[in-house]
Design a protein around this motif. Sequence first.
Motif, PDB file in Angstrom:
ATOM      1  N   GLU A 162      12.437  -0.327 -10.450  1.00 30.90           N
ATOM      2  CA  GLU A 162      12.666   0.427  -9.214  1.00 30.90           C
ATOM      3  C   GLU A 162      11.398   0.404  -8.382  1.00 30.90           C
ATOM      4  O   GLU A 162      10.313   0.705  -8.871  1.00 30.90           O
ATOM      5  N   GLY A 214      11.349   2.323 -17.056  1.00 31.59           N
ATOM      6  CA  GLY A 214      10.982   3.716 -17.291  1.00 31.59           C
ATOM      7  C   GLY A 214       9.504   4.025 -17.234  1.00 31.59           C
ATOM      8  O   GLY A 214       9.105   5.190 -17.352  1.00 31.59           O
ATOM      9  N   ASP A 215       8.666   3.017 -17.049  1.00 31.52           N
ATOM     10  CA  ASP A 215       7.216   3.255 -16.978  1.00 31.52           C
ATOM     11  C   ASP A 215       6.651   2.746 -15.659  1.00 31.52           C
ATOM     12  O   ASP A 215       7.124   1.736 -15.122  1.00 31.52           O
ATOM     13  N   ILE A 216       5.600   3.433 -15.191  1.00 33.19           N
ATOM     14  CA  ILE A 216       4.932   2.962 -13.979  1.00 33.19           C
ATOM     15  C   ILE A 216       4.218   1.644 -14.293  1.00 33.19           C
ATOM     16  O   ILE A 216       3.692   1.469 -15.395  1.00 33.19           O
ATOM     17  N   VAL A 217       4.237   0.741 -13.335  1.00 30.07           N
ATOM     18  CA  VAL A 217       3.435  -0.489 -13.470  1.00 30.07           C
ATOM     19  C   VAL A 217       2.155  -0.280 -12.662  1.00 30.07           C
ATOM     20  O   VAL A 217       2.226  -0.141 -11.430  1.00 30.07           O
ATOM     21  N   PRO A 218       0.997  -0.241 -13.316  1.00 34.69           N
ATOM     22  CA  PRO A 218      -0.251  -0.074 -12.552  1.00 34.69           C
ATOM     23  C   PRO A 218      -0.423  -1.215 -11.554  1.00 34.69           C
ATOM     24  O   PRO A 218      -0.108  -2.371 -11.858  1.00 34.69           O
ATOM     25  N   LYS A 219      -0.928  -0.866 -10.375  1.00 32.63           N
ATOM     26  CA  LYS A 219      -1.071  -1.890  -9.317  1.00 32.63           C
ATOM     27  C   LYS A 219      -1.888  -3.080  -9.797  1.00 32.63           C
ATOM     28  O   LYS A 219      -1.612  -4.216  -9.421  1.00 32.63           O
ATOM     29  N   GLU A 254       8.258   1.029 -10.834  1.00 32.44           N
ATOM     30  CA  GLU A 254       8.602   1.474 -12.181  1.00 32.44           C
ATOM     31  C   GLU A 254       9.396   0.354 -12.840  1.00 32.44           C
ATOM     32  O   GLU A 254      10.255  -0.274 -12.218  1.00 32.44           O
ATOM     33  N   ILE A 294       3.896   1.650  -1.901  1.00 27.09           N
ATOM     34  CA  ILE A 294       4.932   1.642  -2.932  1.00 27.09           C
ATOM     35  C   ILE A 294       4.402   2.055  -4.303  1.00 27.09           C
ATOM     36  O   ILE A 294       3.204   2.034  -4.561  1.00 27.09           O
ATOM     37  N   ALA A 295       5.346   2.432  -5.155  1.00 31.58           N
ATOM     38  CA  ALA A 295       5.092   2.580  -6.593  1.00 31.58           C
ATOM     39  C   ALA A 295       6.205   1.791  -7.285  1.00 31.58           C
ATOM     40  O   ALA A 295       7.348   1.778  -6.817  1.00 31.58           O
ATOM     41  N   THR A 347       0.829  -1.219   0.000  1.00 32.19           N
ATOM     42  CA  THR A 347       0.000   0.000   0.000  1.00 32.19           C
ATOM     43  C   THR A 347       0.861   1.266   0.000  1.00 32.19           C
ATOM     44  O   THR A 347       0.338   2.365  -0.106  1.00 32.19           O
TER      45      THR A 347
END
Lengths: 64, 211
Positions: A56, A36-41, A33, A30-31, A28
Motif C-alpha cells: 500500500e 503489513g510493515d513499513i518499508v524504510p525509504k 507498506e 508517501i509512505a 517526498t
Amino acid sequence: MVKVNGDNLNIAGKSIREYLASTNYDITRIAVERNGDIVPKAQYGETVLVDGDSVEVVSFVGGG
Amino acid sequence: MIPTKEEMIKALEERHGKETQNRFFAATVAICGLGGLGSNIAVSLARAGIGKLILIDFDRVDITNLHRQQYKAAQIGEYKTEALRQNLQEIAPYVEIETHAVRMEEGNIEGLLKEADIICEAFDKAHMKAMLVNTVLEKLPQTVLISGSGMAGFGSANSIKTRKVMKHFYLCGDEISDVNDGIGLVSSRVMLCAAHEAHKVLQILSGAEVK
C-alpha cells in the motif's frame, strides 16, 4: 502478481523504487507498506517485489 | 472558582466510567503540529482527561490561524506551544502538559516522542506528514500513530473517515482534498478530521476499539 492499493499489477521482480518511478507518486509525500510493515525509504531500491506481495502506498496531501 | 482536582476527577469518572477514566489519566499522547488539527485534538484530549499531553510546534500564532485554530486574537505572536498550554490549562487545569517549540526532523523525532503511548500527526505540509509517519513507523514501531490527510475545502463532512492502514497506524481524512489545490481550509471540516484523530485516541485507550 503484486497487489498495490487493491489492484493486481504485473510488477514482480521490480524494486519498490523502480515501481514508484513508473508512477506519478511524489516520493517526498508517501509512505510505503509491504505485507503489513513499513518499508524504510532507504530500502526502496533494494526491496524487490515478489509474487503475492501486498503493497500500500499512502500519499499525503496538504492541510491541517 | 476553579474546581479542585478531586472534583474534576469525579466529574470525569461520572462521564466516562472510573475504569476508562483511569486509562485516560495514565496515558501520554503527543501532538505533532498545533494548527487546525493539533490545537483541536489537544482541546478534545484535555477535556477527556488524558493524563499528559506533549505539544510540539515551532511556530507562533498568526492572524491567519484564528479562523480554525484554538487560539485567541490576543495571542497573536505567541508561541503556539505556550498559547495552547495557557488555553488548555483554563479548560482542564490538572492535565500535565509538556511543550517543545522546535521544528521536528528525522534526527529529533525519536527523542521527542519516545515517552508517548499514542502519537497524533497534525502537520499541515504533506512532506512533513510523510516524514513523520515514515520516521515513527521505522523508529517507534510499537507506538500507535494517528495521522490526518485530506480535510481542505467545502467538500462533504461525511467523506472524512478513519481507517487502519497497518498495525499501529491509522489515517484520518478524505486522503484527497489538498490545500495546495487552492481550496483553503474551513474550520468545520478541519475540526471533523481533528475529531477523528482525537476519537481514535480515546477509543484505543478505552479498549473499545473493534480489532
